[in-house]
Each structure stands twice: as C-alpha cells, then as structure tokens.
Design a protein around this motif. Structure first.
Motif, short mmCIF file in Angstrom:
data_model
loop_
_atom_site.label_atom_id
_atom_site.label_comp_id
_atom_site.label_asym_id
_atom_site.label_seq_id
_atom_site.Cartn_x
_atom_site.Cartn_y
_atom_site.Cartn_z
N LYS A 48 38.82 37.55 35.10
CA LYS A 48 39.07 36.12 35.27
C LYS A 48 40.43 35.74 34.67
O LYS A 48 41.22 35.01 35.31
CB LYS A 48 37.97 35.32 34.59
N ASP A 49 40.74 36.26 33.48
CA ASP A 49 42.03 35.95 32.86
C ASP A 49 43.19 36.47 33.70
O ASP A 49 44.18 35.75 33.92
CB ASP A 49 42.09 36.54 31.46
N LYS A 50 43.07 37.69 34.18
CA LYS A 50 44.16 38.27 34.98
C LYS A 50 44.26 37.58 36.34
O LYS A 50 45.37 37.32 36.85
CB LYS A 50 43.91 39.78 35.16
N TRP A 51 43.13 37.26 36.94
CA TRP A 51 43.12 36.61 38.27
C TRP A 51 43.72 35.21 38.19
O TRP A 51 44.50 34.80 39.05
CB TRP A 51 41.69 36.57 38.79
N TYR A 52 43.37 34.48 37.15
CA TYR A 52 43.93 33.14 36.99
C TYR A 52 45.42 33.18 36.66
O TYR A 52 46.18 32.30 37.07
CB TYR A 52 43.18 32.38 35.91
N SER A 53 45.84 34.19 35.89
CA SER A 53 47.27 34.30 35.58
C SER A 53 48.11 34.58 36.82
O SER A 53 49.30 34.25 36.85
CB SER A 53 47.50 35.41 34.55
N LEU A 54 47.50 35.18 37.84
CA LEU A 54 48.19 35.44 39.12
C LEU A 54 47.94 34.34 40.13
O LEU A 54 48.22 34.53 41.33
CB LEU A 54 47.74 36.78 39.70
N SER A 55 47.41 33.18 39.69
CA SER A 55 47.11 32.05 40.60
C SER A 55 46.17 32.48 41.72
O SER A 55 46.38 32.20 42.89
CB SER A 55 48.41 31.46 41.17
N ARG A 56 45.12 33.22 41.33
CA ARG A 56 44.10 33.71 42.26
C ARG A 56 44.68 34.63 43.33
O ARG A 56 44.22 34.65 44.47
CB ARG A 56 43.35 32.54 42.92
N GLY A 57 45.70 35.36 42.97
CA GLY A 57 46.30 36.32 43.89
C GLY A 57 45.62 37.68 43.79
O GLY A 57 44.80 37.94 42.91
N SER A 58 45.98 38.59 44.70
CA SER A 58 45.40 39.92 44.73
C SER A 58 45.94 40.76 43.57
O SER A 58 47.12 40.69 43.24
CB SER A 58 45.71 40.61 46.06
N LEU A 59 45.06 41.56 42.98
CA LEU A 59 45.44 42.42 41.87
C LEU A 59 45.96 43.76 42.40
O LEU A 59 45.35 44.35 43.31
CB LEU A 59 44.26 42.66 40.93
N ARG A 60 47.06 44.21 41.82
CA ARG A 60 47.62 45.52 42.16
C ARG A 60 47.06 46.59 41.22
O ARG A 60 46.20 46.32 40.39
CB ARG A 60 49.15 45.47 42.07
N GLY A 61 47.58 47.82 41.40
CA GLY A 61 47.09 48.92 40.60
C GLY A 61 47.32 48.74 39.11
O GLY A 61 46.43 48.98 38.28
N HIS A 62 48.53 48.30 38.74
CA HIS A 62 48.82 48.11 37.31
C HIS A 62 48.04 46.93 36.74
O HIS A 62 47.75 46.90 35.54
CB HIS A 62 50.32 47.92 37.10
N HIS A 63 47.71 45.94 37.59
CA HIS A 63 46.88 44.84 37.11
C HIS A 63 45.48 45.33 36.75
O HIS A 63 44.91 44.92 35.72
CB HIS A 63 46.79 43.74 38.17
N TRP A 64 44.91 46.20 37.58
CA TRP A 64 43.57 46.74 37.28
C TRP A 64 43.60 47.61 36.02
O TRP A 64 42.62 47.65 35.26
CB TRP A 64 43.05 47.53 38.47
N GLN A 65 44.72 48.30 35.79
CA GLN A 65 44.82 49.07 34.56
C GLN A 65 44.84 48.17 33.35
O GLN A 65 44.24 48.48 32.30
CB GLN A 65 46.10 49.93 34.61
N GLU A 66 45.51 47.03 33.46
CA GLU A 66 45.50 46.07 32.36
C GLU A 66 44.09 45.51 32.14
O GLU A 66 43.68 45.27 31.00
CB GLU A 66 46.48 44.94 32.66
#
Length: 261
Positions: A48-66
C-alpha cells in the motif's frame, strides 16, 4: 533402439527388438511458501505504501524488491520472502478480494475474510500523497497568467480605442432643460446605461463583437484585393510571354524569307 537379426537359414524369420527409453521422473514441484497472518498484514501495508507513492501506478521489478525488503524488516523473525513471492501473494490477495466483493454483493452480507477490511481500505483509500508542485509547473502557470493578462489588456485597448473613435465621429447634441439636473455625457452613445448609470454588459459585449466583425470584414476585403492584384499580374505575365513568342516567330519568318530571296 531397434536391433535386426539376419536369418541363418531360409526357415528362420528375422526378428527385431525395440529398446524403449527409460522415462525420466517429472520434476517435483515445490510447495508454495507459507505466509503467516503477520507477514500477510506486513505485505499489504508495504504494498500500500509503495503503491500510493507511485500514485497507484504499476510496480516494476525494483519496486517489488523494495516491498520484499520492507516485509522482511517488519517481520524479522520469519524467513525473508523474495520479490517474486511477494508479487504472487499480492495477486492472490487481490483476486480473493474481488471474489469476496462479488460474493458479498450477491449474498448481501459482509465478508468474513480476515484481511478484507485491510484490502478494502487499500483499494478504496483516498489518502494518496500528492507530489509537491515542481518549479516548472509554477513557471508554466506564471507564463499562462502573463499571456492571459496581455490578451485581456489588448482587448481592453481595442475596445477603448473603438469607443473613443465612435464618440469623436458621432458627437451628440445636448439640450439643457431648465430646472433639470445635468447628467454626465455618455462617452459611448452606443452603450445604453442601465438604471445604475453604468453601461450594460450586454451592450459592451455586443459592441466588442461588432468590432471583431468589422476587423474580419477588413481582412476579407484585403484578401480579395490581393487576389485581384495577383490575377492582374498573372494576366500581364501571360501577355508578355505571348508577345515574346510572337516576336520570335516573326524573327524566324523574316530570316526564312530573306534566305529564300
């Protein structure tokens, strides 16, 4: 592998033996990783924190690692999950949430899933952080305001100039009645003042529209004059070409006639 035995006598019948390959055992599938309720809650919060920080955008590979690193930091007592495991688990959670939404709407009852409220607040939440305005956007807004003010200023100048020309070209005749209070002259006779003594907004807009119409008519007249001049020049050019061709033909005719004589 086939082996053929040749006959040793005419009565013998040749035989063939076929050796089939030994089947290899299928690879053993590993069981899916076990997610504890604490890890699931941590995964939902991290996603939720990462998804909201990207303005509900798609997560990339490095985002999933974070996200995986965040889950590991929130649950240090459990084995760390990889980014692929976190992505697969999140896909399953979202599918379960959509299925529970449809099931609850059909049964008209609340879902009994333990993570439903957390997933619902994530999907329907409105606490998305808005990015701070950049300097480029502020400069664009300032430039837009400057252009708008310049356009308004040009329209006002055009309107005032036209109003002054109209008042100068059509002077009015004032008659002073005895005993009547003198009224201030109307700077523009075409603008009819209302009850408060100010020109009507409708009349002002109408006057401005008439000014634009007159400008467009002037442009059309100038374009028509330019087209007429172009046609005249084209006609003159054609006449000059025909005249030069006629002179060339006359010169050839004279030369042939002199040669014959």
């Amino acid at each position: 592998m086939a082996t053929i035995i040749s006959p040793s006598s005419p009565d013998d019948i040749p035989t063939a033996t076929l050796a089939l390959p030994t089947p290899t055992p299928a690879p053993r599938r590993l069981p899916p990783p076990c997610w504890t309720p604490e890890e699931t809650v941590a995964l939902i919060d991290a996603y939720k924190d990462k998804w909201y920080s990207l303005s509900r955008g798609s997560l990339r590979g490095h985002h999933w690692q974070e996200v995986a690193d965040d889950v590991a930091s929130r649950c240090p007592a459990h084995p760390a999950k990889t980014s692929v495991q976190c992505r697969h688990k999140m896909e399953k959670l979202r599918k379960r949430y959509r299925a529970d939404i449809q099931r609850s709407a059909a049964r008209r009852s609340a879902s009994s899933w333990a993570h439903f409220q957390q997933m619902h607040s994530m999907e329907k939440g409105t606490d998305i952080p808005t990015p701070p305005p950049s300097s480029s956007s502020e400069e664009d807004e300032e430039e837009h305001n400057t252009k708008s003010n310049s356009v308004k200023r040009r329209i006002n100048d055009l309107y005032n100039r036209h109003a002054n020309q109209s008042s100068a070209s059509t002077p009015g005749v004032r008659i002073k009645m005895p005993g009547a209070a003198a009224k201030p002259p109307n700077p523009n006779p075409r603008l009819i003042p209302n009850s408060s003594g100010k020109p009507s907004v409708v009349e002002a807009i109408q006057e401005l529209g008439e000014g634009f119409v007159r400008m467009e008519k002037m442009k059309m007249e100038m374009a028509q004059q330019i087209e007429e001049m172009r046609m005249e020049m084209e006609l003159k050019r054609t006449e000059m070409i025909l005249d030069s061709q006629r002179r060339i033909v006359d010169a050839f005719a004279r030369a042939i006639k002199e040669a014959q004589e």
